[in-house]
Write a protein that holds these residues in place. Sequence first.
Motif, PDB file in Angstrom:
ATOM      1  N   ASP A   3       0.870  -1.171   0.000  1.00  8.94           N
ATOM      2  CA  ASP A   3       0.000   0.000   0.000  1.00  8.94           C
ATOM      3  C   ASP A   3       0.904   1.217   0.000  1.00  8.94           C
ATOM      4  N   THR A   4       0.815   2.044  -1.035  1.00  7.01           N
ATOM      5  CA  THR A   4       1.762   3.141  -1.132  1.00  7.01           C
ATOM      6  C   THR A   4       1.113   4.494  -0.938  1.00  7.01           C
ATOM      7  N   GLY A   5       0.160   4.840  -1.794  1.00  5.61           N
ATOM      8  CA  GLY A   5      -0.382   6.190  -1.743  1.00  5.61           C
ATOM      9  C   GLY A   5       0.682   7.205  -2.097  1.00  5.61           C
ATOM     10  N   PHE A   6       1.698   6.754  -2.841  1.00  4.01           N
ATOM     11  CA  PHE A   6       2.852   7.596  -3.120  1.00  4.01           C
ATOM     12  C   PHE A   6       3.532   7.098  -4.372  1.00  4.01           C
ATOM     13  N   SER A   7       3.973   8.014  -5.202  1.00  2.00           N
ATOM     14  CA  SER A   7       4.706   7.617  -6.400  1.00  2.00           C
ATOM     15  C   SER A   7       6.191   7.518  -6.085  1.00  2.00           C
ATOM     16  N   PRO A   8       6.815   6.363  -6.281  1.00  2.00           N
ATOM     17  CA  PRO A   8       8.240   6.217  -5.993  1.00  2.00           C
ATOM     18  C   PRO A   8       9.111   7.083  -6.884  1.00  2.00           C
ATOM     19  N   VAL A 102       4.897  -7.172   8.650  1.00  2.00           N
ATOM     20  CA  VAL A 102       4.460  -5.947   7.989  1.00  2.00           C
ATOM     21  C   VAL A 102       5.581  -4.927   8.142  1.00  2.00           C
ATOM     22  N   TYR A 103       6.082  -4.428   7.027  1.00  2.00           N
ATOM     23  CA  TYR A 103       7.121  -3.402   7.010  1.00  2.00           C
ATOM     24  C   TYR A 103       6.490  -2.033   6.778  1.00  2.00           C
ATOM     25  N   VAL A 104       7.075  -1.006   7.420  1.00  2.00           N
ATOM     26  CA  VAL A 104       6.600   0.368   7.245  1.00  2.00           C
ATOM     27  C   VAL A 104       7.801   1.298   7.145  1.00  2.00           C
ATOM     28  N   ASP A 105       7.795   2.177   6.143  1.00  2.00           N
ATOM     29  CA  ASP A 105       8.847   3.193   6.037  1.00  2.00           C
ATOM     30  C   ASP A 105       8.308   4.366   5.219  1.00  2.00           C
ATOM     31  N   ASN A 106       8.963   5.522   5.355  1.00  2.00           N
ATOM     32  CA  ASN A 106       8.506   6.705   4.619  1.00  2.00           C
ATOM     33  C   ASN A 106       9.471   7.151   3.533  1.00  2.00           C
ATOM     34  N   ASP A 107      10.528   6.362   3.279  1.00  2.00           N
ATOM     35  CA  ASP A 107      11.479   6.722   2.227  1.00  2.00           C
ATOM     36  C   ASP A 107      11.065   6.053   0.921  1.00  2.00           C
ATOM     37  N   PRO A 108      10.847   6.827  -0.153  1.00  2.00           N
ATOM     38  CA  PRO A 108      10.433   6.217  -1.422  1.00  2.00           C
ATOM     39  C   PRO A 108      11.438   5.239  -1.990  1.00  2.00           C
ATOM     40  N   HIS A 130       3.847   2.306   2.809  1.00  2.00           N
ATOM     41  CA  HIS A 130       4.607   3.550   2.752  1.00  2.00           C
ATOM     42  C   HIS A 130       3.888   4.555   3.640  1.00  2.00           C
ATOM     43  N   ALA A 131       4.461   4.823   4.819  1.00  2.00           N
ATOM     44  CA  ALA A 131       3.829   5.723   5.782  1.00  2.00           C
ATOM     45  C   ALA A 131       4.880   6.224   6.754  1.00  2.00           C
ATOM     46  N   ASP A 132       4.526   7.273   7.472  1.00  2.00           N
ATOM     47  CA  ASP A 132       5.412   7.889   8.447  1.00  2.00           C
ATOM     48  C   ASP A 132       5.003   7.450   9.847  1.00  2.00           C
ATOM     49  N   VAL A 133       5.971   7.221  10.715  1.00  2.00           N
ATOM     50  CA  VAL A 133       5.668   6.799  12.076  1.00  2.00           C
ATOM     51  C   VAL A 133       4.818   7.829  12.811  1.00  2.00           C
ATOM     52  N   ARG A 134       4.836   9.069  12.333  1.00  2.00           N
ATOM     53  CA  ARG A 134       4.043  10.113  12.988  1.00  2.00           C
ATOM     54  C   ARG A 134       2.558   9.988  12.684  1.00  2.00           C
ATOM     55  N   GLU A 135       2.194   9.009  11.868  1.00  2.00           N
ATOM     56  CA  GLU A 135       0.785   8.700  11.632  1.00  2.00           C
ATOM     57  C   GLU A 135       0.508   7.265  12.099  1.00  2.00           C
ATOM     58  N   PRO A 136       0.671   7.026  13.410  1.00  2.00           N
ATOM     59  CA  PRO A 136       0.569   5.648  13.923  1.00  2.00           C
ATOM     60  C   PRO A 136      -0.810   5.032  13.744  1.00  2.00           C
ATOM     61  N   GLU A 137      -1.864   5.858  13.743  1.00  8.47           N
ATOM     62  CA  GLU A 137      -3.203   5.312  13.554  1.00  8.47           C
ATOM     63  C   GLU A 137      -3.327   4.634  12.191  1.00  8.47           C
ATOM     64  N   ARG A 138      -2.737   5.240  11.162  1.00  9.88           N
ATOM     65  CA  ARG A 138      -2.774   4.635   9.826  1.00  9.88           C
ATOM     66  C   ARG A 138      -2.000   3.324   9.810  1.00  9.88           C
ATOM     67  N   ILE A 139      -0.877   3.295  10.519  1.00  9.28           N
ATOM     68  CA  ILE A 139      -0.068   2.071  10.579  1.00  9.28           C
ATOM     69  C   ILE A 139      -0.853   0.954  11.249  1.00  9.28           C
ATOM     70  N   VAL A 140      -1.523   1.274  12.358  1.00 11.19           N
ATOM     71  CA  VAL A 140      -2.315   0.268  13.069  1.00 11.19           C
ATOM     72  C   VAL A 140      -3.438  -0.249  12.171  1.00 11.19           C
ATOM     73  N   GLU A 141      -4.095   0.648  11.464  1.00  9.29           N
ATOM     74  CA  GLU A 141      -5.192   0.249  10.577  1.00  9.29           C
ATOM     75  C   GLU A 141      -4.698  -0.727   9.518  1.00  9.29           C
ATOM     76  N   TYR A 142      -3.527  -0.442   8.938  1.00 14.34           N
ATOM     77  CA  TYR A 142      -2.972  -1.332   7.920  1.00 14.34           C
ATOM     78  C   TYR A 142      -2.563  -2.667   8.536  1.00 14.34           C
ATOM     79  N   ALA A 143      -1.959  -2.614   9.736  1.00 13.29           N
ATOM     80  CA  ALA A 143      -1.536  -3.847  10.399  1.00 13.29           C
ATOM     81  C   ALA A 143      -2.723  -4.767  10.660  1.00 13.29           C
ATOM     82  N   ARG A 144      -3.869  -4.193  10.996  1.00  4.98           N
ATOM     83  CA  ARG A 144      -5.066  -5.014  11.243  1.00  4.98           C
ATOM     84  C   ARG A 144      -5.455  -5.835  10.023  1.00  4.98           C
ATOM     85  N   GLU A 145      -5.150  -5.308   8.846  1.00  7.56           N
ATOM     86  CA  GLU A 145      -5.529  -6.000   7.613  1.00  7.56           C
ATOM     87  C   GLU A 145      -4.626  -7.191   7.315  1.00  7.56           C
TER      88      GLU A 145
END
Length: 265
Positions: A3-8, A102-108, A130-145
């Motif tokens: 899940d990106t939501g971002f163009s590399p 589940v891996y999470v990072d904000n570097d393209p 692709h997400a920033d740790v400063r948005e932990p709610e989004r990370i948790v939501e993705y982890a649930r999936e």
Amino acid sequence: MTDTGFSPDRIDTGKPHSARMYDWFLDGKDHYVVDAEAAGRVLELFPGVKDTAWANREFMHRAARFVARRGVDQFLDVGTGIPTEPNLHQVVQAVTPSARVVYVDNDPIVLRHAEALLRGRPEGRTAYLHADVREPERIVEYAREHLDLGRPVGLSLIALLPFVTDEQDPRRVVRTLLEPLPSGSFLTLSHVGTEFDPEVWERITAVYRSGGTQVQARSHAEIGRFFEGLDLCDPGVVPATRWHPEPGMRVIGGQPVYAGVARKP
């Protein structure tokens, strides 16, 4: 699945990025001139910085095995960094082939490497956000999936929280990531410590900030507070190379980074 939501392709090569500087410290090849220049300035201030990066990496390997051997087969790795083998999924799937990560990072650039990160064992499963740790709610939501949050999870925050300043409330970030995880989950964390050489770290901080990256070293006591409410595993929060050292470690001397693992009661 990624899940990106971002163009590399939208990579900013005009200023250094902490993940790419870390890649340079680990003798990797996935960085730009601007990253190498900034990392080189850090090396001039602190000649042992490459050993510190490797000590961090080796701690992650030992801690991941430690947690996996205690029956945890699901992992959430925030601040993944550019892949350097063995990656976390390779470590834990060597213990439990069916382990999910589940891996999470904000570097393209890490996003560009996500395909490699997703190549786990056939029995297991890996995913990348692709997400920033400063948005932990989004990370948790993705982890649930992708993870079963009704069973224990290993949360890994390796060398990440120095890039979350006090103004950004890092303790809230950690609490938000831990809150949905059940009893028996683990927090693995490493963090640069101010006590080792405060003057040098002030100058290193200035290098990062000149490139637009906010960074903050913390004291042993401050780092310990991230584990509040958890049961610290022996030997507690200690210099990374002293946490369950093993034969064959690349770095054995003391390094200016604290590390610890704790279990959620």
